[in-house]
Design an enzyme around this catalytic site. Structure first.
Site, PDB file in Angstrom:
ATOM      1  N   CYS A 270      35.800  78.805  65.887  1.00  0.00           N
ATOM      2  CA  CYS A 270      36.017  77.521  66.141  1.00  0.00           C
ATOM      3  C   CYS A 270      35.413  76.258  65.038  1.00  0.00           C
ATOM      4  O   CYS A 270      36.100  76.531  63.258  1.00  0.00           O
ATOM      5  CB  CYS A 270      35.155  76.661  67.078  1.00  0.00           C
ATOM      6  SG  CYS A 270      35.586  74.832  67.724  1.00  0.00           S
ATOM      7  N   ILE A 271      34.491  75.319  64.889  1.00  0.00           N
ATOM      8  CA  ILE A 271      33.545  74.677  63.947  1.00  0.00           C
ATOM      9  C   ILE A 271      32.984  75.368  62.780  1.00  0.00           C
ATOM     10  O   ILE A 271      32.619  74.683  61.676  1.00  0.00           O
ATOM     11  CB  ILE A 271      33.244  72.949  64.124  1.00  0.00           C
ATOM     12  CG1 ILE A 271      32.683  72.502  62.642  1.00  0.00           C
ATOM     13  CG2 ILE A 271      32.034  73.256  64.981  1.00  0.00           C
ATOM     14  CD1 ILE A 271      34.266  71.591  62.583  1.00  0.00           C
TER      15      ILE A 271
END
Length: 224
Positions: free
Chosen positions: A136-137
């Protein structure tokens, strides 16, 4: 004896902590691979607390370690106690807590600061040539710390399916190579032993996100 893998959390909840489904997927897939997860989080205050019904910040104050303990079912240690020597690999799930509590990416983007504890841990695993899994991030942490590394956060062209694609462009500005991958795929930076997958950077069915994280975990354990 199974591989011992450090999992670093950033709170509990997508908007102000670790993404719960991603964190759970990491723990499930580590168990499936016969690896032992050791969960850590920094003992610091969250940047803020978000009401997950309204999507709005509140006046509450919460601690990252205390909140992360919810996901770890209480079996968690202060990140300050992490000793890379006894561990085989590192995985950091996503969620806005990565960009708010482990770094200042949420407010400063490519000019962010990664918290010293988190940076020290990432650099210790990297220096020991032990694999690091990010989804994800969380690949933005590696983008900031390891210039020239190869990563994926999914796609670099924004659309309904990829609402956070501008992140890839910002990572490129830091000198990283971004590799477009579907949500069920991973990218492996062989030189830096970084394994990344997009997870909830993509508007995808939750089982596809679990599958992508599964491939990331499997490769991290294989490299360990």
């Amino acid at each position: 004896m199974g591989k011992r893998v450090a999992v670093v959390l950033a709170g509990c909840g997508v908007y102000d902590g670790s993404e719960i489904h991603e964190s759970s997927a990491v723990l499930v897939h580590l168990s499936r691979e016969g690896a032992q997860a050791e969960v850590y989080a920094p003992d610091v205050d969250q940047m803020h607390v978000v009401d997950h019904v309204k999507g709005q910040p509140t006046q509450e104050k919460r601690n990252v370690l205390v909140e992360s303990a919810r996901i770890a079912r209480g079996n968690i240690k202060d990140l300050a106690q992490l000793d890379v020597k006894g561990l085989d690999a590192l995985i950091i799930p996503g969620g806005f807590g990565v960009a708010k509590n482990l770094s200042t990416w949420a407010t400063q983007g490519k000019n962010c600061i990664v918290s010293k504890e988190v940076e020290d841990v990432l650099k210790a695993f990297h220096a020991a040539k032990k694999p690091i899994g990010l989804c994800c991030i969380s690949p933005v942490l590696a983008a900031k710390i390891f210039p020239g590394c190869e990563l994926t956060v999914g796609h670099d062209t924004e659309c309904e399916k990829w609402p956070y694609a501008k992140t890839a462009e910002t990572m490129k500005e830091l000198g990283c190579k971004h590799v477009n991958k579907h949500v069920t795929e991973i990218h492996v930076d062989v030189k830096n032993k970084l394994v990344t997958t997009s997870a909830f950077m993509c508007n995808a069915p939750i089982h596809e996100i679990y599958d992508g994280i599964g491939k990331m975990v499997k490769e991290v354990v294989r490299l360990a």
